[in-house]
Every structure is written in C-alpha cells, then in structure tokens.
Motif scaffolding. Sequence first.
Motif, short mmCIF file in Angstrom:
data_model
loop_
_atom_site.label_atom_id
_atom_site.label_comp_id
_atom_site.label_asym_id
_atom_site.label_seq_id
_atom_site.Cartn_x
_atom_site.Cartn_y
_atom_site.Cartn_z
N ALA A 163 46.39 34.52 35.41
CA ALA A 163 46.07 34.94 36.87
C ALA A 163 44.63 35.86 36.88
O ALA A 163 44.19 36.12 35.89
N THR A 164 44.05 35.86 38.14
CA THR A 164 42.79 36.64 38.16
C THR A 164 42.81 37.24 39.58
O THR A 164 43.55 36.84 40.32
N SER A 165 42.05 38.37 39.74
CA SER A 165 41.90 38.76 40.89
C SER A 165 40.55 39.44 41.17
O SER A 165 39.75 39.69 40.03
N GLY A 166 40.06 39.61 42.39
CA GLY A 166 38.66 40.28 42.54
C GLY A 166 38.58 40.48 43.73
O GLY A 166 39.28 40.27 44.85
N THR A 167 37.16 40.90 44.30
CA THR A 167 36.88 41.17 45.50
C THR A 167 35.92 40.32 46.21
O THR A 167 34.93 39.66 45.47
N LEU A 168 36.05 39.75 47.49
CA LEU A 168 35.20 39.09 47.96
C LEU A 168 34.50 39.76 49.30
O LEU A 168 35.13 40.50 49.82
N SER A 169 33.25 39.48 49.62
CA SER A 169 32.59 40.10 50.87
C SER A 169 31.91 39.11 51.56
O SER A 169 31.37 37.97 51.05
N THR A 170 32.23 39.29 52.90
CA THR A 170 31.70 38.46 53.97
C THR A 170 30.63 38.95 54.81
O THR A 170 30.32 38.67 55.99
N GLN A 171 29.60 39.77 54.21
CA GLN A 171 28.75 40.48 54.81
C GLN A 171 27.41 39.67 54.87
O GLN A 171 27.30 38.35 54.37
N ALA A 172 26.63 40.02 55.98
CA ALA A 172 25.35 38.81 56.12
C ALA A 172 24.67 39.26 54.71
O ALA A 172 24.58 40.35 54.12
N GLY A 173 24.24 38.05 54.02
CA GLY A 173 23.69 38.03 52.68
C GLY A 173 24.60 38.11 51.68
O GLY A 173 24.19 38.29 50.54
N SER A 174 25.82 38.07 51.82
CA SER A 174 26.85 38.12 50.84
C SER A 174 26.63 36.72 49.96
O SER A 174 26.33 35.80 50.42
N ASP A 175 27.11 36.91 48.57
CA ASP A 175 27.07 35.65 47.76
C ASP A 175 28.08 34.70 48.37
O ASP A 175 29.18 35.03 49.04
N THR A 176 27.76 33.28 48.14
CA THR A 176 28.52 32.23 48.51
C THR A 176 29.30 31.63 47.35
O THR A 176 29.94 30.85 47.72
N CYS A 177 28.78 31.81 46.21
CA CYS A 177 29.37 31.35 44.96
C CYS A 177 29.88 32.69 44.28
O CYS A 177 29.26 33.66 43.79
N VAL A 178 31.22 32.63 43.74
CA VAL A 178 32.02 33.49 42.97
C VAL A 178 32.25 32.60 41.82
O VAL A 178 33.36 31.79 41.71
N SER A 179 31.67 32.92 40.66
CA SER A 179 31.77 32.39 39.33
C SER A 179 32.51 33.10 38.34
O SER A 179 32.30 33.00 37.27
N THR A 180 33.05 34.44 38.65
CA THR A 180 33.34 35.46 37.86
C THR A 180 34.76 35.76 37.47
O THR A 180 35.18 36.70 36.95
N LEU A 181 35.45 35.02 38.02
CA LEU A 181 37.10 35.19 38.03
C LEU A 181 37.82 34.15 37.00
O LEU A 181 38.02 33.01 36.96
N LYS A 182 37.92 35.11 35.71
CA LYS A 182 38.57 34.26 34.62
C LYS A 182 40.02 34.45 34.77
O LYS A 182 40.68 35.36 34.79
N LEU A 183 40.78 33.20 34.62
CA LEU A 183 41.99 33.26 34.57
C LEU A 183 42.55 33.86 33.27
O LEU A 183 42.07 33.14 32.13
N GLN A 184 43.65 34.66 33.08
CA GLN A 184 43.82 35.10 31.85
C GLN A 184 45.39 35.41 31.91
O GLN A 184 45.99 35.50 32.77
#
Length: 184
Positions: A163-184
């Motif tokens: 499992a892994t968890s993290g935070t996502l943001s949907t503001q103007a200019g937010s990242d559209t690629c999240v590649s930092t969620l490592k399953l451990q």
Amino acid sequence: MKVVNGMTAALLVSLVPVMSLSAAQPAAPAAAPTPAQLTGLTAQQALRKANQWRNAGGVQSFVTSEAVVFKFPSGEQKSVALPARQMVIAIAPYVNQTHPCKTHFMSGCQGELANTPVSVLVKNQAGKTVINKTMTTLPNGFLELWLDRNQTYQVTLKSGGKATSGTLSTQAGSDTCVSTLKLQ
C-alpha cells in the motif's frame, strides 16, 4: 499431365502457394493520426485518443491542468480543454522504479506496473469518499483519475499486498503526473 476443370495438375498445384501467400499478407497500416480526428471530442475522449496514439505517427501528447495537448509531426498543435469543474491526474504507483515527472505525457511516460489491478481510495478534504474501486493500470502503468477542481485529496492505493498513500491537488497549475507513490 492430368487435366482438372480445364487446368493441368501442375498449374493447379503452383497456384496453391500463391493463394496462401496473398491471404496471409499483413493488413495495410493504419492512417497516421491527424488533428481533424480530434474535432468535437470531449477531454475524456481526447485523453483516450492520446493513449491509443501513444506510439502512433510521432504525435506527442500531454495533459496540463487545463487541456489535453497534441503536437503533430507537421508542427501543428491542437488542444482539447478539460472540463471547467474537473481535471485529470495520472498516477503511476511503483514498487522498484519510477521517474520524476510533473506533467503527464501520454506519449512518453511509462510506469512500472502496467496492466495491474490497484485498489483506489480517494477522499476529499471533508473526508468524503469520492473514489473507492479497483482499477487496472493502463499499458503505460498509469491510473487516470478525474477529480473535481480546486480540491486537495488524500489517495490510498493497494496492490499485491502492498500500500501507499499521498496527497493530490487539483488547483490551476497542479501537477498532472504523480510518480512518487511507492507501494510498500
């Protein structure tokens, strides 16, 4: 020589390999993608088209917080606006390897876990569950989540007993690629 239906046996035998070869010929290659093929598409349809065109005809495609963008080998660029109330975030969960990324390139980003079932739980700031389902990563190893804009979300991913968890943001200019969620 024996005559069969007006043909000699030798001629009949020599035609068999020719007929077999013509039936086994590969289909003609698909036409190269064009900007006209994007006319009238919704953002969700354009994103699916970008994934279909991943290795087709040198088209570069990526998604920003505002649009799905296509760059064609001719130099022409076409954008399909995202909905006013939603944006997409592409997540590539990983176990062993990842790549740094902020803007998701459907034509180039490759995640480690292609075609892998992942349990996805997304909650908004108020703690309300907005997504709770098992999704399968695309052949590029990404999950594509359409989320309401101007929010912060908590995401939990589970796959293969990890499992892994993290935070996502949907503001103007937010990242559209999240590649930092490592399953451990």
